[in-house]
Design a protein around this motif. Structure first.
Motif, short mmCIF file in Angstrom:
data_model
loop_
_atom_site.label_atom_id
_atom_site.label_comp_id
_atom_site.label_asym_id
_atom_site.label_seq_id
_atom_site.Cartn_x
_atom_site.Cartn_y
_atom_site.Cartn_z
N ILE A 93 0.84 -1.21 0.00
CA ILE A 93 0.00 0.00 0.00
C ILE A 93 0.88 1.25 0.00
O ILE A 93 0.69 2.16 -0.81
CB ILE A 93 -0.94 0.00 1.24
N MET A 141 0.86 4.13 -3.36
CA MET A 141 -0.15 5.18 -3.29
C MET A 141 0.39 6.46 -2.68
O MET A 141 1.40 6.46 -2.01
CB MET A 141 -1.32 4.71 -2.42
N SER A 142 -0.40 7.53 -2.89
CA SER A 142 -0.09 8.80 -2.23
C SER A 142 -0.48 8.71 -0.76
O SER A 142 -1.18 7.78 -0.36
CB SER A 142 -0.88 9.92 -2.89
N THR A 143 -0.02 9.68 0.03
CA THR A 143 -0.27 9.64 1.47
C THR A 143 -1.75 9.52 1.79
O THR A 143 -2.17 8.67 2.57
CB THR A 143 0.27 10.92 2.12
N LYS A 144 -2.54 10.37 1.16
CA LYS A 144 -3.97 10.39 1.47
C LYS A 144 -4.63 9.07 1.11
O LYS A 144 -5.39 8.50 1.89
CB LYS A 144 -4.67 11.52 0.71
N ALA A 145 -4.33 8.59 -0.09
CA ALA A 145 -4.92 7.33 -0.53
C ALA A 145 -4.48 6.20 0.38
O ALA A 145 -5.27 5.35 0.76
CB ALA A 145 -4.53 7.04 -1.97
N ALA A 146 -3.20 6.20 0.75
CA ALA A 146 -2.68 5.11 1.57
C ALA A 146 -3.36 5.07 2.93
O ALA A 146 -3.69 3.99 3.43
CB ALA A 146 -1.17 5.26 1.75
N ALA A 156 -6.39 6.14 3.67
CA ALA A 156 -7.76 5.67 3.50
C ALA A 156 -7.77 4.17 3.24
O ALA A 156 -8.55 3.43 3.84
CB ALA A 156 -8.42 6.42 2.34
N VAL A 157 -6.90 3.71 2.35
CA VAL A 157 -6.89 2.29 2.00
C VAL A 157 -6.49 1.45 3.22
O VAL A 157 -7.04 0.37 3.46
CB VAL A 157 -5.94 2.03 0.81
N THR A 158 -5.55 1.96 4.02
CA THR A 158 -5.14 1.24 5.22
C THR A 158 -6.34 1.03 6.14
O THR A 158 -6.60 -0.08 6.62
CB THR A 158 -4.05 2.02 5.97
N CYS A 209 -9.54 1.23 5.33
CA CYS A 209 -10.56 0.41 4.68
C CYS A 209 -10.16 -1.05 4.62
O CYS A 209 -10.99 -1.92 4.36
CB CYS A 209 -10.84 0.91 3.27
#
Lengths: 264, 324
Positions: free
Chosen positions: A170, A174-179, A181-183, A185
């Motif tokens: 992850i 990904m970018s910080t923000k996406a990472a 959120a994905v973490t 989720c």
């Protein structure tokens, strides 16, 4: 000023890889420690869950096997959370900093740096178990024999490896923000469906069937087996191993892709 | 894996090309820097300076050509034990203290400079216990440059080391760098300020549009850019005056034309102001209100790179010639 001059004579060798890994682990640990809120959030959530959801149910808390299993499954969650956050969100954050590029110009290979990062994640995984162990010991009937305790310590690594790899996948893709959120989720659905909050005995049949194929459930069943002796389904070990291999492949892909993009 | 060779020059760049998508950041660049030199890499933003440094520090690989650091491949960490670079001051780990950042970097070297000496060279002793997030921009910049010396490197690469600093802080940094150079180090510093290069460098390499436009001793390059700014008013429209002035010998460019009371006021850059004025008089143009003064360094520098770029496009010898 004591003037040491510019390095002279034959070129110095690289520092030993273990020394570099230890160096990075130490400083990353200190860096994390200096942002107490990140530490507390990680360390307190599983303990609070134990306190609010398990302790009031005396039928569970006063039964040695059920209590130990309850602590064990929250421990899996704690380790999973520490690994996913340290590596998922942490790596993405570091990659965004120009300091990361600077570190790459220092005379060190990427391997020991990555090893230092993994060591740091493991240290936090162990630390996140401390509140759980304390609450479990003093407020529930959970018990471990010395052999079981030793088994639990080893199991932390077995659980940490796949989720560290998933976190790296992850963080590097990904970018910080996406990472972030994905973490999140990934963490909570895996935790819930893996039977880390509610014991899987309470699941309806269809959810239990899906749950058995998840890495979090496999990790939980193995941890419960090691700590209570309750036999884990035969599939648990192969399922966890298969996910570990899959996450490893994903992590390698993500690291390579990141290299290609930023440092080609 | 390549190994560094004793006695190999710190930097050898041969016919290096580097593209980013459709953009050619470096176009067949060659550069050799000998031990003990202090070289200024001068050029406007986007000229290719930073790309060149990223190749030298092993962050990127060239699309074509070779880059050698003390004879070794900079992508190999072992080649970088003699290299010192500087992080951008915005990127320092905010929660670490100044002394911790220094120690952390020092941990990558077998024989680093003692922490006390690093701090002393840049006047950072008082700040050792402060977290980097709490430092001022200037203090962070000093720390960032200090980090480049922690490994006692033989080659120091500095990318715009003093951009945004006040005059005093700038002089402190320059002095520290000159000190370290006197100890025997090779230094490459990039800047888009001619003043900074003038203060530090003995040799200057001017890059523009991904090519080396000039590579010479600093005083020669300064001569090269010793342009004069000539201002005068001509009666009539802009277009007519512009073409008449452009044709005069010694006039390099007409950089400005604004309507004035009695016609149009033109500003010219002249490589040779004497020749330009003589030509102006001989041309019989009805000029008045003539002024001649030195061009600002920025103007001169821009003129040099602009001229170099056109020269490079047509001729293989990119060094612009100016008669003096």
């Amino acid at each position: 000023m004591t003037a040491t001059t510019v390095a002279a004579g034959p070129r110095a060798a690289l520092r030993p890889p273990l020394a570099v890994a230890w160096l990075h682990a130490r400083y990353q640990f200190v860096e994390t420690l200096r942002v107490p809120i990140a530490v507390l959030g990680n360390m307190l959530f599983p303990g609070l869950a134990l306190l609010f959801f398990v302790i009031p149910q005396r039928a569970v808390a006063d039964d040695p096997v059920a209590a130990t299993a309850a602590v064990g499954q929250l421990a899996v969650f704690a380790v999973m959370s520490a690994c996913l956050f340290t590596h998922g969100a942490g790596v993405a954050e570091d990659r965004a900093l120009p300091f990361d590029g600077y570190l790459r110009t220092l005379p060190a290979r990427p391997g020991p740096r990555l090893a230092g990062r993994v060591l740091n994640g493991l240290a936090w995984a162990y630390l996140s178990l401390v509140p759980l162990a304390l609450i479990g010991t003093f407020l529930t009937a959970a018990t471990l024999s010395w052999a079981q305790a030793l088994g639990a310590v080893v199991m932390v690594v077995a659980v940490a490896v796949p989720f560290t790899l998933l976190g790296l996948a992850i963080g590097y893709s990904m970018s910080t923000k996406a990472a972030l959120a994905v973490t999140q989720c990934t963490l909570f659905p895996l935790g819930f469906a893996g039977g880390l909050f509610l014991p899987p005995q309470m699941f309806p049949g269809w959810l239990d069937a899906i749950s058995r194929l998840l890495p979090s459930r496999a990790a939980r069943d193995l941890v419960v087996q090691v700590t209570t002796g309750a036999e884990a389904p035969g599939l648990a070990a192969p399922v966890l191993l298969a996910w570990t291999v899959a996450f490893a492949a994903l992590a390698v892909w993500a690291v390579r892709r990141d290299e290609g993009r930023r440092f080609h | 894996m390549t190994t560094t060779t004793p006695g190999a020059p710190p930097v050898v760049v041969e016919h290096v090309t580097r593209r980013f998508g459709a953009v050619t950041a470096l176009d067949d660049v060659s550069l050799r820097v000998e031990a003990g030199e202090i070289v200024g890499l001068l050029g406007p933003n986007g000229a290719g300076k930073t790309t060149l440094l990223s190749l030298l520090s092993g962050l990127r690989r060239p699309d074509g050509g070779t880059v050698r650091l003390f004879g070794g491949d900079p992508r190999d960490p072992a080649s970088r034990t003699w290299l010192g670079t500087t992080p951008q001051e915005t990127g320092l780990p905010e929660t670490l203290k100044v002394r911790e950042v220094v120690d952390f970097v020092a941990g990558h070297y077998a024989a680093p400079m003692p922490r006390a000496e690093v701090l002393a060279r840049f006047g950072l002793e008082e700040l050792a216990e402060r977290q980097t997030g709490g430092l001022s921009g200037g203090q962070r910049r000093r720390l960032a440059v200090a980090l480049s010396l922690v490994g006692r490197p033989r080659l120091v690469l500095l990318d715009e080391p003093t951009t945004g600093l006040d005059v005093e802080a700038r002089h402190v940094l320059w002095e520290a760098l000159r000190d370290y150079h006197r100890d025997g180090a090779t230094v490459i510093v990039t800047s888009h300020y001619l003043e900074e290069i003038e203060a530090l460098a003995e040799r200057v390499v001017v890059v523009g549009g991904g090519r080396v436009l000039a590579d010479d001793r600093i005083d020669r390059v300064l001569d090269l850019v010793a342009l004069r700014r000539v201002t005068l008013t001509l009666p009539g429209e802009e277009a007519a005056g512009r073409s008449a002035l452009r044709g005069l010998s010694g006039v390099q460019d007409v950089v400005d034309a604004v309507p004035a009371a009695a016609g149009t006021r033109f500003t010219l850059l002249a490589a040779d102001a004497d020749a330009a004025v003589r030509a102006l008089v001989a041309s019989g143009l009805p000029f008045h209100a003539l002024e001649v003064r030195g061009a600002s360094l920025e103007e001169a520098f821009l003129a040099l790179t602009a001229r170099g770029a056109t020269a490079a496009a047509t001729a293989p010898v990119p060094t612009p010639e100016v008669s003096r």
